[in-house]
Design a protein around this motif. Structure first.
Motif, PDB file in Angstrom:
ATOM      1  N   ARG A 125       0.813  -1.225   0.000  1.00 31.21           N
ATOM      2  CA  ARG A 125       0.000   0.000   0.000  1.00 31.21           C
ATOM      3  C   ARG A 125       0.839   1.263   0.000  1.00 31.21           C
ATOM      4  N   VAL A 126       2.019   1.198   0.617  1.00 33.36           N
ATOM      5  CA  VAL A 126       2.904   2.367   0.709  1.00 33.36           C
ATOM      6  C   VAL A 126       4.351   1.909   0.535  1.00 33.36           C
ATOM      7  N   THR A 127       5.181   2.873   0.178  1.00 39.69           N
ATOM      8  CA  THR A 127       6.617   2.583   0.168  1.00 39.69           C
ATOM      9  C   THR A 127       7.289   3.559   1.122  1.00 39.69           C
ATOM     10  N   PRO A 128       8.283   3.080   1.841  1.00 40.44           N
ATOM     11  CA  PRO A 128       8.768   1.706   1.839  1.00 40.44           C
ATOM     12  C   PRO A 128       7.908   0.792   2.716  1.00 40.44           C
ATOM     13  N   THR A 129       7.974  -0.493   2.390  1.00 43.24           N
ATOM     14  CA  THR A 129       7.340  -1.531   3.201  1.00 43.24           C
ATOM     15  C   THR A 129       8.346  -2.659   3.364  1.00 43.24           C
ATOM     16  N   LEU A 130       8.551  -3.080   4.594  1.00 45.66           N
ATOM     17  CA  LEU A 130       9.460  -4.176   4.911  1.00 45.66           C
ATOM     18  C   LEU A 130       8.615  -5.381   5.315  1.00 45.66           C
ATOM     19  N   VAL A 131       8.868  -6.525   4.679  1.00 44.13           N
ATOM     20  CA  VAL A 131       8.070  -7.729   4.933  1.00 44.13           C
ATOM     21  C   VAL A 131       8.997  -8.883   5.293  1.00 44.13           C
ATOM     22  N   TYR A 132       8.565  -9.678   6.285  1.00 41.63           N
ATOM     23  CA  TYR A 132       9.267 -10.917   6.597  1.00 41.63           C
ATOM     24  C   TYR A 132       8.401 -12.084   6.151  1.00 41.63           C
ATOM     25  N   TYR A 133       9.017 -12.972   5.368  1.00 39.54           N
ATOM     26  CA  TYR A 133       8.355 -14.200   4.915  1.00 39.54           C
ATOM     27  C   TYR A 133       8.981 -15.377   5.643  1.00 39.54           C
ATOM     28  N   LYS A 134       8.136 -16.235   6.189  1.00 37.36           N
ATOM     29  CA  LYS A 134       8.615 -17.466   6.833  1.00 37.36           C
ATOM     30  C   LYS A 134       7.995 -18.637   6.083  1.00 37.36           C
TER      31      LYS A 134
END
Length: 169
Positions: A125-134
């Protein structure tokens, strides 16, 4: 009538010369950035992205195919979604890179200006966006960058560090 044809000929020659000069300029830029992390000629990239090609803060680019592979392979990893023309990203990235190194994690960078299908595909939806994938699934995200003014809204370096520490393996 002869004068008109002469003028027309001169105009055609001028446009032809401009085209040749433009093509030569693209070749020089492409050669200068031949080993860029996007794997395409610089002339095919947005000028805002080209401006970042030599910036050490923007060298961990992940391409869409590689991101899809990591998700499909059920890997665990961080992705920083940004746009190369986003003012918030330009302020946040130089802050987050040292925190990332201090935490001992690798954060892949996905440029939504170049790969705009990522907005919808990854629900950004916005930048920046930090995502963790497990295991290939999104676990948590942090939206927004660092405050642009002291005490303003945003995430602090400490907040980013806590996020990295929480999920580093």
């Amino acid at each position: 009538m002869k004068k008109l044809l002469i003028y027309l000929g001169i105009v055609v020659i001028l446009f032809g010369a401009l085209y040749v000069v433009n093509q030569q300029s693209k070749k020089v830029d492409d050669a200068k950035y031949a080993d860029n992390p996007y794997g395409v000629a610089a002339s095919k990239l947005n000028p805002a992205t080209v401006a970042l090609l030599n910036d050490p803060n923007y060298q961990d680019i992940i391409l869409p195919k590689k991101l899809e592979e990591k998700i499909a392979n059920k890997e665990s990893f961080f992705v920083y979604y940004f746009k190369s023309d986003c003012s918030h990203c330009m302020i946040t990235t130089p802050v987050i890179k040292p925190v990332e190194k201090e935490a001992g994690v690798t954060v892949h960078q996905f440029n939504l200006l170049e790969y705009d299908k990522g907005w919808q595909k990854y629900n950004i939806r916005v930048t920046p966006t930090l995502v963790y994938y497990k295991d290939g699934k999104e676990v948590e995200r942090m939206e927004g960058g660092v405050p642009e003014t002291p005490g303003g809204p945003g995430n602090t370096p400490a907040t980013f560090k806590q996020f990295f520490e929480k999920y580093k393996s």
